[in-house]
Design an enzyme around this catalytic site. Structure first.
Site, PDB file in Angstrom:
ATOM      1  CB  CYS A   1       5.270   2.233   7.559  1.00  0.00           C
ATOM      2  SG  CYS A   1       4.800   3.845   6.847  1.00  0.00           S
ATOM      3  CG  LEU A   2       6.405   1.122   1.438  1.00  0.00           C
ATOM      4  CD1 LEU A   2       5.719   1.699   0.190  1.00  0.00           C
ATOM      5  CD2 LEU A   2       7.730   0.361   0.991  1.00  0.00           C
TER       6      LEU A   2
ATOM      7  CD  GLN B   1       3.484   5.739   2.673  1.00  0.00           C
ATOM      8  OE1 GLN B   1       2.445   5.163   2.341  1.00  0.00           O
ATOM      9  NE2 GLN B   1       4.457   4.978   3.266  1.00  0.00           N
TER      10      GLN B   1
ATOM     11  CG  HIS C   1      -0.481   1.283   7.476  1.00  0.00           C
ATOM     12  ND1 HIS C   1       0.466   0.749   8.358  1.00  0.00           N
ATOM     13  CD2 HIS C   1       0.161   2.192   6.571  1.00  0.00           C
ATOM     14  CE1 HIS C   1       1.623   1.349   8.086  1.00  0.00           C
ATOM     15  NE2 HIS C   1       1.262   2.343   7.025  1.00  0.00           N
ATOM     16  CD  GLU C   2      -1.301   2.620   2.864  1.00  0.00           C
ATOM     17  OE1 GLU C   2      -1.259   3.730   2.598  1.00  0.00           O
ATOM     18  OE2 GLU C   2      -0.548   1.608   3.098  1.00  0.00           O
TER      19      GLU C   2
ATOM     20  N   GLY D   1       0.861  -1.289  -0.021  1.00  0.00           N
ATOM     21  CA  GLY D   1       0.061  -0.034   0.036  1.00  0.00           C
ATOM     22  C   GLY D   1       0.812   1.315   0.139  1.00  0.00           C
TER      23      GLY D   1
ATOM     24  CG  HIS E   1       0.198   6.809   5.683  1.00  0.00           C
ATOM     25  ND1 HIS E   1       1.377   7.358   5.945  1.00  0.00           N
ATOM     26  CD2 HIS E   1       0.635   5.176   5.516  1.00  0.00           C
ATOM     27  CE1 HIS E   1       2.556   6.474   6.245  1.00  0.00           C
ATOM     28  NE2 HIS E   1       1.817   4.885   5.772  1.00  0.00           N
TER      29      HIS E   1
END
Ligand SMILES: [Zn+2]
Length: 202
Positions: free
Chosen positions: A107-108, A50, A149-150, A45, A153
């Site tokens: 997480c990226l 990000q 999670h997204e 995701g 963000h």
């Protein structure tokens, strides 16, 4: 085009995304670039924040993670989640349901940090797609987690905010170092790194 992924410490990661009023060529191109960037980084995701855009836009693809199943209903009908990926969610509204469960997340924007995060087992989301239609998705498992999670963000909330205090304390010096590196402009090129074993990076 692959985009650079912002690391913890960048203020955009704390910004609430603006609602997208018009799905134009710029939004289509950004969406395509985000999907490419997510795949290149082995992520499941990626949120617009990000890649430096504080907008209500996220992309998700859980189809490559075989050991963490998902269920999905699309507009009330059961579908195989693998056939519905990548998901593009614009201006999402989320409802959480049922009990919570703990599972590992990465997480990226936090290279090499993982943690157990408590999330709702089931989630319902309504969102716009690129074609301007409104869809409703009900999800559990990894997909339900990825959606939560997204959407966090998109509201400037990060997974470390949901870690228990012991985990966060154990990570505190690494988080401080990461913030300093980001401020100095020494961002890690996370796109090209290898995934950790059986992780789901969002
Ligand atoms: Zn993330």
């Amino acid at each position: 085009m692959k985009l650079p992924i912002l690391q913890y410490g960048d203020p955009i990661l704390r910004a609430k995304g603006k609602r997208i009023e018009k799905i134009d060529e710029r939004i289509r191109q950004l969406t395509q670039d985000m999907i490419e960037t997510m795949y290149a980084a082995n992520g499941v995701g990626l949120a617009a924040q990000q890649v430096g855009e504080a907008l209500q836009l996220t992309v998700i693809d859980v189809s490559q993670v075989e050991d963490r199943p998902s269920t999905m209903k699309l507009n009330g009908k059961d579908v195989d989640p693998r056939t519905a990926m990548p998901l593009i969610l614009i201006n999402p509204g989320i409802k959480l349901a049922g009990e919570t469960e703990l599972a590992m997340e990465a997480c990226l924007s936090f290279p090499e940090i993982t943690g157990e995060i408590e999330r709702a087992k089931s989630v319902t989301i309504s969102a716009q797609t690129l074609e301007d239609g409104q869809i409703e998705i009900e999800a559990t498992g990894l997909l339900g987690r990825a959606i939560q999670h997204e959407v966090d963000h998109l509201n400037g909330i990060l997974f470390i905010d949901r870690m228990n205090s012991a985990t966060k304390a154990a990570l505190s010096s690494r988080l401080k170092r990461m913030q300093k590196e980001t401020k100095r402009g020494q961002r890690v090129r996370v796109q090209d790194r290898q995934p950790l074993a059986s992780e789901a990076t969002l």
